[in-house]
Design a protein around this motif. Structure first.
Motif, short mmCIF file in Angstrom:
data_model
loop_
_atom_site.label_atom_id
_atom_site.label_comp_id
_atom_site.label_asym_id
_atom_site.label_seq_id
_atom_site.Cartn_x
_atom_site.Cartn_y
_atom_site.Cartn_z
N ALA A 1 -60.45 -50.27 69.81
CA ALA A 1 -61.03 -50.52 68.31
C ALA A 1 -60.36 -50.47 67.19
CB ALA A 1 -62.26 -49.72 68.44
N GLN A 2 -60.50 -51.06 65.98
CA GLN A 2 -59.47 -50.89 64.91
C GLN A 2 -60.19 -49.80 63.80
OE1 GLN A 2 -59.58 -53.51 66.72
NE2 GLN A 2 -58.98 -55.27 65.51
N LYS A 3 -59.40 -49.31 63.29
CA LYS A 3 -59.60 -48.13 62.17
C LYS A 3 -58.99 -48.54 60.87
CE LYS A 3 -60.92 -43.43 61.11
NZ LYS A 3 -60.86 -42.11 61.34
N ILE A 4 -59.71 -48.68 59.84
CA ILE A 4 -59.05 -48.82 58.50
C ILE A 4 -59.52 -47.70 57.64
CG2 ILE A 4 -58.83 -50.35 56.54
CD1 ILE A 4 -57.96 -51.70 58.91
N THR A 5 -58.55 -47.04 56.99
CA THR A 5 -58.72 -46.04 56.16
C THR A 5 -58.12 -46.36 54.59
OG1 THR A 5 -58.38 -44.47 57.82
CG2 THR A 5 -58.28 -43.67 55.58
N GLN A 6 -59.19 -46.24 53.53
CA GLN A 6 -58.70 -46.34 52.12
C GLN A 6 -59.05 -45.04 51.57
OE1 GLN A 6 -60.42 -50.62 51.98
NE2 GLN A 6 -59.03 -50.40 50.23
N THR A 7 -58.01 -44.05 51.12
CA THR A 7 -58.44 -42.97 50.83
C THR A 7 -58.79 -42.94 49.09
OG1 THR A 7 -56.12 -42.39 50.34
CG2 THR A 7 -56.90 -41.80 52.54
N GLN A 8 -58.53 -43.77 48.44
CA GLN A 8 -58.77 -43.91 47.09
C GLN A 8 -60.26 -44.55 46.77
OE1 GLN A 8 -55.54 -46.24 46.86
NE2 GLN A 8 -54.16 -45.07 45.70
N PRO A 9 -61.07 -43.62 46.43
CA PRO A 9 -62.53 -44.14 46.11
C PRO A 9 -62.47 -44.93 44.66
CG PRO A 9 -62.54 -41.84 45.74
CD PRO A 9 -61.17 -42.20 46.51
N GLY A 10 -61.50 -44.58 43.59
CA GLY A 10 -61.66 -45.22 42.79
C GLY A 10 -60.16 -45.00 41.95
N MET A 11 -59.86 -46.10 40.94
CA MET A 11 -58.72 -45.92 40.20
C MET A 11 -58.56 -46.47 38.87
SD MET A 11 -55.81 -46.68 42.99
CE MET A 11 -54.23 -45.92 41.86
N PHE A 12 -58.10 -46.13 37.78
CA PHE A 12 -58.17 -46.45 36.60
C PHE A 12 -56.45 -47.01 36.38
CE2 PHE A 12 -62.02 -45.63 34.73
CZ PHE A 12 -62.70 -44.50 35.79
N VAL A 13 -56.40 -48.13 35.62
CA VAL A 13 -54.94 -48.56 35.33
C VAL A 13 -55.22 -49.36 33.92
CG1 VAL A 13 -55.40 -50.75 36.59
CG2 VAL A 13 -53.33 -50.10 36.19
N GLN A 14 -54.10 -49.12 33.33
CA GLN A 14 -53.73 -49.70 31.96
C GLN A 14 -53.35 -51.19 32.25
OE1 GLN A 14 -54.64 -47.41 29.89
NE2 GLN A 14 -54.74 -48.77 28.16
N GLU A 15 -53.98 -51.98 31.26
CA GLU A 15 -53.78 -53.30 31.33
C GLU A 15 -52.28 -53.80 31.19
OE1 GLU A 15 -55.59 -55.33 27.85
OE2 GLU A 15 -55.56 -57.20 29.02
N LYS A 16 -51.55 -54.39 32.10
CA LYS A 16 -50.20 -54.96 32.01
C LYS A 16 -49.35 -53.89 32.96
CE LYS A 16 -50.49 -57.07 27.51
NZ LYS A 16 -49.62 -57.23 26.17
N SER B 1 -62.37 -55.74 60.78
CA SER B 1 -63.01 -54.25 60.54
C SER B 1 -62.58 -54.07 59.16
CB SER B 1 -62.25 -53.36 61.23
OG SER B 1 -62.86 -53.52 62.70
N PHE B 2 -63.27 -53.58 58.06
CA PHE B 2 -63.05 -53.22 56.80
C PHE B 2 -62.95 -51.88 56.44
CE2 PHE B 2 -63.70 -57.24 54.36
CZ PHE B 2 -64.39 -57.90 55.59
N GLY B 3 -62.04 -51.34 55.40
CA GLY B 3 -62.09 -50.17 55.14
C GLY B 3 -63.24 -49.78 54.12
N ALA B 4 -63.43 -48.68 53.68
CA ALA B 4 -64.47 -48.20 52.64
C ALA B 4 -64.34 -48.72 51.28
CB ALA B 4 -64.56 -46.98 52.54
N GLY B 5 -63.03 -49.19 50.92
CA GLY B 5 -62.83 -49.93 49.59
C GLY B 5 -62.23 -49.05 48.50
N THR B 6 -61.81 -49.54 47.54
CA THR B 6 -61.20 -48.86 46.36
C THR B 6 -61.59 -49.50 45.26
OG1 THR B 6 -59.17 -47.89 47.56
CG2 THR B 6 -59.33 -48.10 45.12
N THR B 7 -62.51 -48.75 44.20
CA THR B 7 -62.59 -49.50 42.79
C THR B 7 -61.60 -49.25 41.86
OG1 THR B 7 -65.22 -48.80 43.34
CG2 THR B 7 -64.39 -49.40 40.98
N VAL B 8 -61.23 -50.64 41.35
CA VAL B 8 -60.33 -50.58 40.52
C VAL B 8 -60.84 -50.83 39.14
CG1 VAL B 8 -58.13 -51.72 39.36
CG2 VAL B 8 -58.21 -51.21 42.01
#
Lengths: 114, 115
Positions: free
Chosen positions: A1-16, A103-110
């Motif tokens: 079985a596959q397992k995907i881990t995305q540890t960053q629930p949310g991130m902010f980034v400046q335009e450009k 199989s998907f990870g939990a996702g990261t909101t940008v």
């Protein structure tokens, strides 16, 4: 079985600016594919980029590039020159040659700030 | 090229009622998938068809969920009876075939709310 881990629930980034989204995976399949999808608030999953486990070079698609480190089992997505329209949820996904399930990870909101 | 079509886009029902979702994949795509995406989580595969045959339904709650793809083209997913925990977005996707490197194309999804 596959397992995907995305540890960053949310991130902010400046335009450009550039942003890196982390993804680690675990599998016993000898061959596999790694995918990144974007899901804006409208809900549709949009395919961004693909990396095969035996690909010698890191995948690139326009402003998207994948930093693939097979020994570390990581497949980080880099978005360069962020735009306001990049604000969305980003999912890392994996599919093995012996298991046809994606199989998907939990996702990261940008969130891109002007 | 037309994308994956799904209907309805939104559905609100009360618990214990039944509901059905429809999906039309991209023309020529042999493999069709139904995913359930609960708010704040990644999609989870419910069932996978290759043409009109079921390849994987190991995560489908078969006591209440059913799906069919009779002519190997469009597909329906049914829930009967619905529970509160079935509230989610139901995504349909298709790909050329089952090969692991083929990307899956997703439809816009059906957002189900069970009250």
């Amino acid at each position: 079985a596959q397992k995907i881990t995305q540890t960053q629930p949310g991130m902010f980034v400046q335009e450009k600016e550039a942003v890196t989204l982390d993804c680690t995976y675990d599998t016993s399949d000898p061959s596999y594919g790694l995918f990144w999808y974007k899901q804006p608030s409208s809900g549709e999953m949009i395919f961004l980029i693909y990396q095969g486990s035996y690909d010698q070079q890191n995948a690139t698609e326009g402003r998207y590039s994948l930093n693939f480190q097979k020994a570390r089992k990581s497949a980080n997505l880099v978005i360069s020159a962020s735009q306001l329209g990049d604000s969305a949820m980003y999912f890392c996904a994996m599919r093995g040659s012996n298991d046809y399930k994606l199989s998907f990870g939990a996702g990261t909101t940008v969130t891109v700030r002007a | 090229e037309a994308g994956v079509a799904q209907s309805p886009r939104y559905k609100i029902i009360e618990k214990r009622q039944s509901v059905a979702f429809w999906c039309n994949p991209i023309s020529g795509h042999a493999t069709l998938y139904w995913y359930q995406q609960i708010l704040g989580q990644g999609p989870k595969l419910l069932i996978q068809f290759q043409n009109n045959g079921v390849v994987d339904d190991s995560q489908l709650p078969k006591d209440r969920f059913s799906a069919e793809r009779l002519k190997g083209v469009d597909s329906t997913l049914k829930i009967q009876p619905a529970k509160l925990e079935d509230s989610a977005v139901y995504l349909c996707a298709s790909s050329l075939d089952r090969t692991f490197y083929n990307e899956q194309f997703f439809g816009p999804g059906t957002r189900l709310t069970v009250l």
